[in-house]
Motif scaffolding. Structure first.
Motif, PDB file in Angstrom:
ATOM      1  N   GLY A  41       0.774  -1.229   0.000  1.00  0.00           N
ATOM      2  CA  GLY A  41       0.000   0.000   0.000  1.00  0.00           C
ATOM      3  C   GLY A  41       0.806   1.279   0.000  1.00  0.00           C
ATOM      4  O   GLY A  41       0.229   2.353  -0.061  1.00  0.00           O
ATOM      5  N   ASN A  42       2.129   1.193   0.102  1.00  0.00           N
ATOM      6  CA  ASN A  42       2.898   2.439  -0.025  1.00  0.00           C
ATOM      7  C   ASN A  42       4.271   2.144  -0.615  1.00  0.00           C
ATOM      8  O   ASN A  42       4.828   1.054  -0.448  1.00  0.00           O
ATOM      9  N   PRO A  43       4.828   3.131  -1.330  1.00  0.00           N
ATOM     10  CA  PRO A  43       6.050   2.891  -2.111  1.00  0.00           C
ATOM     11  C   PRO A  43       7.267   2.506  -1.273  1.00  0.00           C
ATOM     12  O   PRO A  43       8.057   1.665  -1.701  1.00  0.00           O
ATOM     13  N   ALA A  44       7.428   3.111  -0.114  1.00  0.00           N
ATOM     14  CA  ALA A  44       8.632   2.821   0.684  1.00  0.00           C
ATOM     15  C   ALA A  44       8.640   1.350   1.121  1.00  0.00           C
ATOM     16  O   ALA A  44       9.659   0.651   0.991  1.00  0.00           O
ATOM     17  N   GLU A  45       7.509   0.911   1.623  1.00  0.00           N
ATOM     18  CA  GLU A  45       7.438  -0.490   2.059  1.00  0.00           C
ATOM     19  C   GLU A  45       7.499  -1.432   0.859  1.00  0.00           C
ATOM     20  O   GLU A  45       8.085  -2.513   0.946  1.00  0.00           O
ATOM     21  N   ALA A  46       6.911  -1.002  -0.260  1.00  0.00           N
ATOM     22  CA  ALA A  46       6.960  -1.841  -1.463  1.00  0.00           C
ATOM     23  C   ALA A  46       8.402  -2.027  -1.927  1.00  0.00           C
ATOM     24  O   ALA A  46       8.794  -3.114  -2.374  1.00  0.00           O
ATOM     25  N   ASP A  47       9.194  -0.974  -1.820  1.00  0.00           N
ATOM     26  CA  ASP A  47      10.595  -1.060  -2.206  1.00  0.00           C
ATOM     27  C   ASP A  47      11.334  -2.083  -1.338  1.00  0.00           C
ATOM     28  O   ASP A  47      12.071  -2.940  -1.856  1.00  0.00           O
ATOM     29  N   ASP A  48      11.117  -2.002  -0.028  1.00  0.00           N
ATOM     30  CA  ASP A  48      11.755  -2.973   0.885  1.00  0.00           C
ATOM     31  C   ASP A  48      11.294  -4.394   0.569  1.00  0.00           C
ATOM     32  O   ASP A  48      12.091  -5.335   0.560  1.00  0.00           O
ATOM     33  N   LEU A  49       9.994  -4.524   0.320  1.00  0.00           N
ATOM     34  CA  LEU A  49       9.451  -5.866   0.038  1.00  0.00           C
ATOM     35  C   LEU A  49      10.037  -6.433  -1.253  1.00  0.00           C
ATOM     36  O   LEU A  49      10.388  -7.614  -1.322  1.00  0.00           O
ATOM     37  N   ALA A  50      10.128  -5.597  -2.272  1.00  0.00           N
ATOM     38  CA  ALA A  50      10.661  -6.079  -3.552  1.00  0.00           C
ATOM     39  C   ALA A  50      12.103  -6.546  -3.373  1.00  0.00           C
ATOM     40  O   ALA A  50      12.521  -7.565  -3.954  1.00  0.00           O
ATOM     41  N   GLN A  51      12.869  -5.825  -2.555  1.00  0.00           N
ATOM     42  CA  GLN A  51      14.243  -6.272  -2.276  1.00  0.00           C
ATOM     43  C   GLN A  51      14.226  -7.620  -1.560  1.00  0.00           C
ATOM     44  O   GLN A  51      15.022  -8.517  -1.879  1.00  0.00           O
ATOM     45  N   GLU A  52      13.339  -7.741  -0.605  1.00  0.00           N
ATOM     46  CA  GLU A  52      13.253  -8.995   0.154  1.00  0.00           C
ATOM     47  C   GLU A  52      12.857 -10.153  -0.769  1.00  0.00           C
ATOM     48  O   GLU A  52      13.325 -11.284  -0.598  1.00  0.00           O
ATOM     49  N   VAL A  53      12.001  -9.865  -1.744  1.00  0.00           N
ATOM     50  CA  VAL A  53      11.593 -10.900  -2.707  1.00  0.00           C
ATOM     51  C   VAL A  53      12.816 -11.446  -3.439  1.00  0.00           C
ATOM     52  O   VAL A  53      13.018 -12.666  -3.560  1.00  0.00           O
TER      53      VAL A  53
ATOM     54  N   ALA B  62      17.742   2.305 -10.602  1.00  0.00           N
ATOM     55  CA  ALA B  62      19.194   2.158 -10.445  1.00  0.00           C
ATOM     56  C   ALA B  62      19.542   2.068  -8.959  1.00  0.00           C
ATOM     57  O   ALA B  62      20.367   1.234  -8.551  1.00  0.00           O
ATOM     58  N   ALA B  63      18.903   2.908  -8.151  1.00  0.00           N
ATOM     59  CA  ALA B  63      19.165   2.880  -6.705  1.00  0.00           C
ATOM     60  C   ALA B  63      18.690   1.558  -6.109  1.00  0.00           C
ATOM     61  O   ALA B  63      19.362   0.971  -5.244  1.00  0.00           O
ATOM     62  N   PHE B  64      17.561   1.090  -6.603  1.00  0.00           N
ATOM     63  CA  PHE B  64      17.026  -0.202  -6.133  1.00  0.00           C
ATOM     64  C   PHE B  64      18.032  -1.319  -6.419  1.00  0.00           C
ATOM     65  O   PHE B  64      18.333  -2.143  -5.548  1.00  0.00           O
ATOM     66  N   GLU B  65      18.559  -1.324  -7.631  1.00  0.00           N
ATOM     67  CA  GLU B  65      19.491  -2.399  -8.023  1.00  0.00           C
ATOM     68  C   GLU B  65      20.800  -2.305  -7.249  1.00  0.00           C
ATOM     69  O   GLU B  65      21.351  -3.327  -6.829  1.00  0.00           O
ATOM     70  N   ARG B  66      21.287  -1.088  -7.004  1.00  0.00           N
ATOM     71  CA  ARG B  66      22.536  -0.933  -6.224  1.00  0.00           C
ATOM     72  C   ARG B  66      22.342  -1.437  -4.796  1.00  0.00           C
ATOM     73  O   ARG B  66      23.169  -2.173  -4.258  1.00  0.00           O
ATOM     74  N   SER B  67      21.232  -1.061  -4.227  1.00  0.00           N
ATOM     75  CA  SER B  67      20.951  -1.475  -2.849  1.00  0.00           C
ATOM     76  C   SER B  67      20.811  -2.996  -2.761  1.00  0.00           C
ATOM     77  O   SER B  67      21.332  -3.635  -1.841  1.00  0.00           O
ATOM     78  N   LEU B  68      20.135  -3.571  -3.748  1.00  0.00           N
ATOM     79  CA  LEU B  68      19.952  -5.032  -3.755  1.00  0.00           C
ATOM     80  C   LEU B  68      21.294  -5.746  -3.919  1.00  0.00           C
ATOM     81  O   LEU B  68      21.570  -6.728  -3.223  1.00  0.00           O
ATOM     82  N   GLU B  69      22.118  -5.222  -4.802  1.00  0.00           N
ATOM     83  CA  GLU B  69      23.449  -5.825  -5.008  1.00  0.00           C
ATOM     84  C   GLU B  69      24.223  -5.880  -3.698  1.00  0.00           C
ATOM     85  O   GLU B  69      24.845  -6.890  -3.363  1.00  0.00           O
ATOM     86  N   ALA B  70      24.161  -4.769  -2.968  1.00  0.00           N
ATOM     87  CA  ALA B  70      24.897  -4.710  -1.693  1.00  0.00           C
ATOM     88  C   ALA B  70      24.356  -5.755  -0.717  1.00  0.00           C
ATOM     89  O   ALA B  70      25.124  -6.414  -0.002  1.00  0.00           O
ATOM     90  N   ARG B  71      23.064  -5.915  -0.703  1.00  0.00           N
ATOM     91  CA  ARG B  71      22.472  -6.890   0.232  1.00  0.00           C
ATOM     92  C   ARG B  71      22.756  -8.315  -0.224  1.00  0.00           C
ATOM     93  O   ARG B  71      22.919  -9.220   0.601  1.00  0.00           O
ATOM     94  N   LEU B  72      22.803  -8.531  -1.529  1.00  0.00           N
ATOM     95  CA  LEU B  72      23.073  -9.882  -2.037  1.00  0.00           C
ATOM     96  C   LEU B  72      24.485 -10.343  -1.679  1.00  0.00           C
ATOM     97  O   LEU B  72      24.740 -11.545  -1.550  1.00  0.00           O
ATOM     98  N   ASP B  73      25.391  -9.381  -1.475  1.00  0.00           N
ATOM     99  CA  ASP B  73      26.762  -9.748  -1.109  1.00  0.00           C
ATOM    100  C   ASP B  73      26.796 -10.569   0.177  1.00  0.00           C
ATOM    101  O   ASP B  73      27.698 -11.377   0.380  1.00  0.00           O
ATOM    102  N   ALA B  74      25.819 -10.317   1.024  1.00  0.00           N
ATOM    103  CA  ALA B  74      25.829 -10.990   2.330  1.00  0.00           C
ATOM    104  C   ALA B  74      25.052 -12.303   2.313  1.00  0.00           C
ATOM    105  O   ALA B  74      24.910 -12.959   3.340  1.00  0.00           O
ATOM    106  N   VAL B  75      24.525 -12.675   1.158  1.00  0.00           N
ATOM    107  CA  VAL B  75      23.641 -13.850   1.095  1.00  0.00           C
ATOM    108  C   VAL B  75      24.203 -14.859   0.108  1.00  0.00           C
ATOM    109  O   VAL B  75      24.658 -14.495  -0.973  1.00  0.00           O
TER     110      VAL B  75
END
Lengths: 191, 201
Positions: A41-53, B62-75
């Motif tokens: 429901g909000n972009p900030a949390e969606a961003d974190d969730l997508a990373q977690e996915v 781009a920021a999303f991918e950079r952040s994810l890359e950094a986190r993937l380093d630990a996994v």
């Protein structure tokens, strides 16, 4: 864009190929983010969730056997991660125990109405977004897959691990709920 | 076609999931039913406005991918199993839902017997099902009709889109997703009592 076929990228990622996995991320990040945004429901949390996915996908890539498309598998992770998040959020807010049949995590007004939570382009779009955010989690997941991602019932059924008929019913029920919640708007618009 | 059926099929039609034969019957219904036609028009408007725009500026990705890359380093990549969503439904819910078919048929029978005066399904579960079962034991014609009714209901509601759905009429969400916890507990309680697994009645 990398033109390697997806199954080859998956094979390389399963062998630890980070570059191949990064390409898979680039191919699916928008859709995964879209599912997360609809669910959270909000972009900030969606961003974190997508990373977690994608972190979960990386941790689990060895279990992916290629029996379904990679997107089916990663969308399934997206729904699972979102549900876990919604349960956790409900607990943290000290609400009643999470129930997938109940509305969860209604965002602030207009939060899901467009990119980065921009306000609604028109009133109906904003109201529809608000009403979708109030749907029970399993209806919202079906809505995210079928309406937002444009999956067929068969494809959504594979993601959700249920039958096409179940997807069909959830979409029908979701739309009926949306109609009910938007009734006032439609009546006002007609008068 | 009843309006309730037409409205469900309108939803399928919007998702391009309606079979051609059903589509022509739906269209015939809509020509004769302004209420369903208006419902369909509202659904179309909701559909048109409901799609979520998930686009973001390129720098965000781009920021999303950079952040994810950094986190993937630990996994490390691994083989953790991915469960299907909503997998935690209790098994008893399926068994309980299966009983709903019988109750629905029994309620229909009692409704017919009462001359249409109405039946309080849950409160009168024993009153409805037990007499019907007793009557069916003594009347093979009635037993046959019950079988046909149950079969017809199963055919209509669980038209087996896949192997999983073939197994149980309860696989149809119309049965179990609409049940409240109280409904389920009432069915379970009856099933446990009938099978002697629920302790003293």
């Amino acid at each position: 864009m990398d033109d390697r076929p997806e199954d080859r990228l998956v094979d390389e990622a399963r062998r630890g190929g980070r570059e191949a996995f990064a390409e898979l991320v680039r191919r699916h990040e928008r859709q995964v983010y879209g599912i997360a945004l609809r669910m959270a429901g909000n972009p900030a949390e969606a961003d974190d969730l997508a990373q977690e996915v994608f972190l979960t996908a990386w941790r689990s890539i060895g279990s992916f056997r290629g029996g379904s498309s990679f997107y089916t598998w990663v969308y399934r992770i997206a729904v699972n991660v979102s549900l876990t998040f919604l349960k956790k959020r409900a607990r943290e807010k000290n609400r009643s125990p999470f129930d997938e049949n109940l509305p969860v995590g209604a965002p602030s007004n207009g939060a899901v109405s467009g990119p980065e939570g921009a306000s609604a382009l028109n009133e109906l779009a904003g109201r529809v977004s608000g009403a979708v955010a109030q749907l029970p989690a399993h209806f919202r997941a079906a809505f995210a897959l079928v309406v937002d991602q444009g999956l067929s019932h068969a494809e959504a059924a594979k993601v959700l691990g249920c039958s096409e008929k179940t997807v069909s019913w959830r979409m029908h029920k979701a739309r009926r709920l949306l109609q009910s919640r938007l009734r006032t708007y439609f009546e006002e618009a007609r008068s | 076609m009843r309006c309730v059926t037409a409205r469900r099929r309108l939803s399928d039609e919007i998702d391009r999931a309606l079979r051609p034969g059903r589509k022509s019957r739906l269209e015939a219904h809509l020509r004769a039913c302004p209420a369903c036609l208006a419902y369909g028009q509202r659904l179309s408007r909701i559909q048109a406005q409901g799609r979520l725009a998930g686009e973001r500026a390129p720098e965000k990705w781009a920021a999303f991918e950079r952040s994810l890359e950094a986190r993937l380093d630990a996994v490390k990549p691994g083989g953790r199993h991915v469960l299907r969503p909503f997998a935690a439904r209790p098994r008893w819910a399926w068994a309980a839902a299966a009983a709903m078919a019988l109750i629905a048929v029994a309620a229909w029978h009692a409704f017919r017997q009462s001359g249409g005066s109405g039946v309080e399904t849950w409160a009168a579960y024993d009153d409805i099902v037990n007499p019907l079962m007793a009557a069916a034991e003594a009347d093979s014609d009635l037993a046959g009709r019950i079988d046909r009714e149950v079969g017809a209901m199963i055919d209509e509601m669980a038209q087996a889109p896949d192997a999983e759905a073939v197994a149980l009429p309860a696989a149809d969400p119309l049965f179990w997703e609409g049940l409240s916890d109280d409904d389920l507990r009432a069915i379970i309680s009856d099933l446990e009592r009938e099978t002697g697994k629920g302790g003293p009645a």
